[in-house]
Design an enzyme around this catalytic site. Structure first.
Site, PDB file in Angstrom:
ATOM      1  N   LYS A   1       0.837  -1.206   0.000  1.00 16.95           N
ATOM      2  CA  LYS A   1       0.000   0.000   0.000  1.00 16.95           C
ATOM      3  C   LYS A   1       0.875   1.262   0.000  1.00 16.95           C
ATOM      4  O   LYS A   1       0.652   2.187  -0.783  1.00 16.95           O
ATOM      5  CB  LYS A   1      -0.891  -0.002   1.255  1.00 16.95           C
ATOM      6  CG  LYS A   1      -1.525   1.343   1.562  1.00 16.95           C
ATOM      7  CD  LYS A   1      -2.391   1.287   2.799  1.00 16.95           C
ATOM      8  CE  LYS A   1      -1.671   1.587   4.089  1.00 16.95           C
ATOM      9  NZ  LYS A   1      -1.342   2.997   4.302  1.00 16.95           N
ATOM     10  N   ASN A   2       1.869   1.292   0.884  1.00 11.45           N
ATOM     11  CA  ASN A   2       2.671   2.502   1.030  1.00 11.45           C
ATOM     12  C   ASN A   2       3.608   2.749  -0.156  1.00 11.45           C
ATOM     13  O   ASN A   2       4.265   3.781  -0.227  1.00 11.45           O
ATOM     14  CB  ASN A   2       3.487   2.456   2.327  1.00 11.45           C
ATOM     15  CG  ASN A   2       2.596   2.668   3.543  1.00 11.45           C
ATOM     16  OD1 ASN A   2       1.408   2.951   3.413  1.00 11.45           O
ATOM     17  ND2 ASN A   2       3.165   2.519   4.731  1.00 11.45           N
TER      18      ASN A   2
ATOM     19  N   ARG B   1      -4.573  10.111   5.348  1.00  8.18           N
ATOM     20  CA  ARG B   1      -3.521  11.095   5.502  1.00  8.18           C
ATOM     21  C   ARG B   1      -2.575  11.153   4.312  1.00  8.18           C
ATOM     22  O   ARG B   1      -2.084  12.211   3.924  1.00  8.18           O
ATOM     23  CB  ARG B   1      -2.737  10.689   6.747  1.00  8.18           C
ATOM     24  CG  ARG B   1      -2.207  11.765   7.540  1.00  8.18           C
ATOM     25  CD  ARG B   1      -1.272  11.199   8.572  1.00  8.18           C
ATOM     26  NE  ARG B   1       0.070  11.636   8.254  1.00  8.18           N
ATOM     27  CZ  ARG B   1       0.519  12.843   8.467  1.00  8.18           C
ATOM     28  NH1 ARG B   1      -0.252  13.733   9.036  1.00  8.18           N
ATOM     29  NH2 ARG B   1       1.735  13.182   8.127  1.00  8.18           N
TER      30      ARG B   1
ATOM     31  N   CYS C   1      -4.971  12.760  13.646  1.00  7.52           N
ATOM     32  CA  CYS C   1      -4.884  11.312  13.459  1.00  7.52           C
ATOM     33  C   CYS C   1      -4.705  10.654  14.803  1.00  7.52           C
ATOM     34  O   CYS C   1      -4.009  11.183  15.665  1.00  7.52           O
ATOM     35  CB  CYS C   1      -3.714  10.992  12.547  1.00  7.52           C
ATOM     36  SG  CYS C   1      -3.556   9.247  12.273  1.00  7.52           S
TER      37      CYS C   1
ATOM     38  N   ARG D   1       1.086  13.926  14.061  1.00  8.19           N
ATOM     39  CA  ARG D   1       1.422  13.731  12.637  1.00  8.19           C
ATOM     40  C   ARG D   1       1.269  15.004  11.810  1.00  8.19           C
ATOM     41  O   ARG D   1       0.443  15.083  10.908  1.00  8.19           O
ATOM     42  CB  ARG D   1       0.592  12.600  12.039  1.00  8.19           C
ATOM     43  CG  ARG D   1       0.883  11.280  12.672  1.00  8.19           C
ATOM     44  CD  ARG D   1       0.138  10.163  12.015  1.00  8.19           C
ATOM     45  NE  ARG D   1       0.903   9.551  10.934  1.00  8.19           N
ATOM     46  CZ  ARG D   1       0.466   8.511  10.241  1.00  8.19           C
ATOM     47  NH1 ARG D   1      -0.699   7.999  10.491  1.00  8.19           N
ATOM     48  NH2 ARG D   1       1.200   7.979   9.298  1.00  8.19           N
TER      49      ARG D   1
ATOM     50  N   ASP E   1       5.251   0.313  12.140  1.00  5.87           N
ATOM     51  CA  ASP E   1       4.079  -0.387  11.603  1.00  5.87           C
ATOM     52  C   ASP E   1       4.039  -1.865  12.012  1.00  5.87           C
ATOM     53  O   ASP E   1       3.074  -2.556  11.692  1.00  5.87           O
ATOM     54  CB  ASP E   1       4.038  -0.271  10.068  1.00  5.87           C
ATOM     55  CG  ASP E   1       3.565   1.109   9.612  1.00  5.87           C
ATOM     56  OD1 ASP E   1       3.116   1.897  10.464  1.00  5.87           O
ATOM     57  OD2 ASP E   1       3.650   1.394   8.402  1.00  5.87           O
TER      58      ASP E   1
ATOM     59  N   ARG F   1      -8.279  -0.976   5.119  1.00 10.27           N
ATOM     60  CA  ARG F   1      -7.476   0.085   4.499  1.00 10.27           C
ATOM     61  C   ARG F   1      -6.128  -0.462   4.039  1.00 10.27           C
ATOM     62  O   ARG F   1      -5.550   0.046   3.085  1.00 10.27           O
ATOM     63  CB  ARG F   1      -7.213   1.212   5.510  1.00 10.27           C
ATOM     64  CG  ARG F   1      -8.410   2.105   5.777  1.00 10.27           C
ATOM     65  CD  ARG F   1      -7.998   3.275   6.636  1.00 10.27           C
ATOM     66  NE  ARG F   1      -6.726   3.803   6.162  1.00 10.27           N
ATOM     67  CZ  ARG F   1      -5.762   4.275   6.941  1.00 10.27           C
ATOM     68  NH1 ARG F   1      -5.907   4.317   8.239  1.00 10.27           N
ATOM     69  NH2 ARG F   1      -4.643   4.724   6.422  1.00 10.27           N
TER      70      ARG F   1
HETATM   71  C1  UD1 Z   1       4.576   6.752   6.718  1.00 10.30           C
HETATM   72  C2  UD1 Z   1       3.759   5.513   6.443  1.00 10.30           C
HETATM   73  C3  UD1 Z   1       3.217   4.930   7.747  1.00 10.30           C
HETATM   74  C4  UD1 Z   1       4.360   4.709   8.746  1.00 10.30           C
HETATM   75  C5  UD1 Z   1       5.204   5.970   8.893  1.00 10.30           C
HETATM   76  C6  UD1 Z   1       6.456   5.735   9.732  1.00 10.30           C
HETATM   77  C7  UD1 Z   1       2.854   5.929   4.227  1.00 10.30           C
HETATM   78  C8  UD1 Z   1       1.658   6.244   3.391  1.00 10.30           C
HETATM   79  N1  UD1 Z   1       2.655   5.871   5.558  1.00 10.30           N
HETATM   80  O1  UD1 Z   1       3.705   7.716   7.302  1.00 10.30           O
HETATM   81  O2  UD1 Z   1       2.591   3.683   7.456  1.00 10.30           O
HETATM   82  O3  UD1 Z   1       3.816   4.385  10.004  1.00 10.30           O
HETATM   83  O4  UD1 Z   1       5.640   6.439   7.597  1.00 10.30           O
HETATM   84  O5  UD1 Z   1       7.211   4.713   9.219  1.00 10.30           O
HETATM   85  O6  UD1 Z   1       3.926   5.691   3.709  1.00 10.30           O
HETATM   86  N2  UD1 Z   1       6.640  14.444  11.238  1.00 10.30           N
HETATM   87  C9  UD1 Z   1       6.716  15.767  11.574  1.00 10.30           C
HETATM   88  N3  UD1 Z   1       6.493  16.702  10.613  1.00 10.30           N
HETATM   89  C10 UD1 Z   1       6.185  16.365   9.333  1.00 10.30           C
HETATM   90  C11 UD1 Z   1       6.092  15.008   8.991  1.00 10.30           C
HETATM   91  C12 UD1 Z   1       6.341  14.057   9.962  1.00 10.30           C
HETATM   92  O7  UD1 Z   1       6.994  16.105  12.722  1.00 10.30           O
HETATM   93  O8  UD1 Z   1       5.980  17.268   8.502  1.00 10.30           O
HETATM   94  C13 UD1 Z   1       6.877  13.394  12.263  1.00 10.30           C
HETATM   95  C14 UD1 Z   1       5.656  12.540  12.553  1.00 10.30           C
HETATM   96  O9  UD1 Z   1       4.808  13.129  13.492  1.00 10.30           O
HETATM   97  C15 UD1 Z   1       6.308  11.270  13.077  1.00 10.30           C
HETATM   98  C16 UD1 Z   1       7.599  11.180  12.274  1.00 10.30           C
HETATM   99  O10 UD1 Z   1       7.817  12.476  11.741  1.00 10.30           O
HETATM  100  O11 UD1 Z   1       6.616  11.399  14.440  1.00 10.30           O
HETATM  101  C17 UD1 Z   1       7.593  10.189  11.143  1.00 10.30           C
HETATM  102  O12 UD1 Z   1       6.412  10.361  10.380  1.00 10.30           O
HETATM  103  P1  UD1 Z   1       6.372  10.158   8.807  1.00 10.30           P
HETATM  104  O13 UD1 Z   1       7.557   9.378   8.370  1.00 10.30           O
HETATM  105  O14 UD1 Z   1       6.119  11.451   8.150  1.00 10.30           O
HETATM  106  O15 UD1 Z   1       5.069   9.257   8.635  1.00 10.30           O
HETATM  107  P2  UD1 Z   1       4.131   9.244   7.379  1.00 10.30           P
HETATM  108  O16 UD1 Z   1       4.928   9.600   6.171  1.00 10.30           O
HETATM  109  O17 UD1 Z   1       2.894  10.007   7.663  1.00 10.30           O
END
Ligand code: UD1
Length: 419
Positions: free
Chosen positions: A22-23, A94, A118, A123, A306, A398
């Site tokens: 999915k990701n 998201r 979320c 996030r 995950d 999902r």
């Molecule tokens: C992606 C994955 C999700 C997985 C996560 C971590 C997808 C669609 N989803 O989510 O399944 O659980 O990676 O491996 O690929 N953060 C900030 N600011 C930002 C963005 C992120 O502070 O602008 C923080 C988040 O709150 C979190 C950390 O960075 O603590 C990592 O999050 P991130 O890698 O961005 O997760 P996703 O990309 O949303």
């Protein structure tokens, strides 16, 4: 709403096929916004999140053709695309934020709803936005929407405080048509980031360093359509590995991307499972009792957040004490309350969950709260005494394709009840 009914106690034995990730599909679908098309994506899993993303692309004016019962997608994004992602679609997923980079890159503007709050932590998307600003975009938040304008994006040096996965993907997508070189420091190194970079290169982008902490993108003036096969889902594969190990099973997991699962493999082996790569797939056998192991989630190649909830389900019946530390998301222990209702002994202290293995857990009605938490409840149900009823399984749908069919084919006593 559908429910899963599980009667615990069966060992998992047999073969199971892993679906596409999915990701990895979602970024490929977003990348299709960069060209007229058609871009072809194969090995697409049948999941709710993919349906949501299709809806989103169609709403913006893309043509999305589904072939082979949804296994193949052909996506065309004409010049007439309306670069807007509405709240009602973004709020359910998201990852819709992934359209932001390609929209600004190609259409010079985007209006994308801010992803809703979320359940697994705040996030935020601040890192996506500051990256775009560094590339010269004008970013504003208006009425719950991110509004971005940029006559032309310029290459920039971007350094993330935290290696964000979708943030890295979004900025790679934004940078492909930018003027000059963009460097992303402290980039996420997840296999899905590498898969996206490889797909973009196939389309004509100039990207190097994906899979390391520094990604370089040299802007190009045009891309061409290509065909992409989605990599196997390491989280789905990992979930079957844990299920096999904790039920004292013996399974052959086909299309299991073991090279992407090193941290999990190490922990499962320490817990007593045997994992062997064979020509047909990966064989996982479990031993009993499970030995307790400590886990700390980290960005890739560390232990994946995950897979944290599934490992916790396994540890509920381990011999001894296991400390599970969630370092990636600040509020990803919603499964704890439900596992406790099944008789697990777990204490949460900030980012640590202390799991004291117990002799038995018992089936109970439980509620899924997010995607991976739901998987942990299903796994717990497989080793619980009696019947576990998991409700709100739309979360599972999902991200897991036909989980009850796949586990059922391995001998689990599990069925879906439609409401
Ligand atoms: C992606 C994955 C999700 C997985 C996560 C971590 C997808 C669609 N989803 O989510 O399944 O659980 O990676 O491996 O690929 N953060 C900030 N600011 C930002 C963005 C992120 O502070 O602008 C923080 C988040 O709150 C979190 C950390 O960075 O603590 C990592 O999050 P991130 O890698 O961005 O997760 P996703 O990309 O949303």
């Amino acid at each position: 709403m559908d429910k899963l009914i599980i009667e615990g106690g069966n060992r998992l034995v047999g073969e199971v096929q892993v679906s596409g990730a999915k990701n990895a599909v979602l970024p490929l679908m977003a990348a299709s916004l960069l060209i007229d098309g058609p871009n072809t994506v194969t090995n697409v899993p049948r999941l709710k999140d993919i349906e949501t993303f299709k809806k989103l692309l169609r709403r913006m004016g893309c043509e999305v053709a589904s072939e082979n019962k949804g296994e193949t997608l052909k996506i065309s994004a004409p010049d007439s695309v309306k670069p807007e992602a509405p709240y009602e679609l973004v709020k359910t997923m998201r990852a819709s934020i992934l359209v932001l980079g390609p929209l600004v890159s190609r259409f010079k503007r985007a209006r994308v709803s801010l992803p809703g709050g979320c359940t697994i932590g705040a996030r935020p998307v601040n890192l996506h936005l500051t990256g775009l600003q560094k590339m010269g975009a004008d970013v504003a938040i208006e009425h719950g929407y991110i509004v971005v304008k940029a006559a032309r994006l310029k290459g920039a040096k971007i350094s993330f405080d935290i290696p964000t996965v979708t943030g890295t993907e979004n900025l790679m997508l934004a940078a492909v048509f930018a003027d000059g070189r963009t460097t992303i420091e402290n980039a996420a190194r997840e296999p899905e980031v590498v898969a996206l970079a490889e797909a973009l290169v196939k389309m004509g982008a100039d990207i190097s360093g994906a899979g390391t902490e520094r990604i370089r993108v040299e802007g190009v003036s045009e891309l061409k359509p290509a065909s992409h096969r989605v990599i196997p889902d390491r989280v789905e594969a990992g979930t079957f590995m844990v299920a096999s190990a904790m039920t004292k099973g013996n399974t052959l997991i086909k299309d299991c991307p073991l090279g992407h699962l090193e941290a999990l493999t190490e922990k499962l082996e320490a817990a007593g499972a045997e994992i062997r790569e064979e020509p047909e797939g990966v064989n996982v056998t479990g031993d009993w009792p499970v030995r307790s192991v400590d886990i700390k989630t980290r960005p890739y190649p560390g232990f994946p957040t995950d897979m944290q909830a599934q490992m916790m389900a396994m540890m509920t019946r381990a011999s001894g004490l296991s400390v599970i530390t969630e370092e990636v998301f600040e509020n990803r222990f919603m499964h704890v309350g439900e596992l406790k209702r099944m008789g697990a002994d777990i204490t949460v202290d900030g980012r640590n969950a202390i799991v004291k293995g117990v002799e038995r857990i018992s089936g109970a009605p439980v509620m899924a709260t997010d995607l991976r938490a739901s998987a942990s409840l299903v796994l717990a149900g497989l080793v619980a005494d009696g019947i576990t009823e998991v409700s709100r399984i739309y979360h599972l749908d999902r991200g897991y394709e036909g989980i009850e069919k796949k586990l059922g084919s391995l001998g689990a006593n599990i069925k879906r009840v439609k409401r």
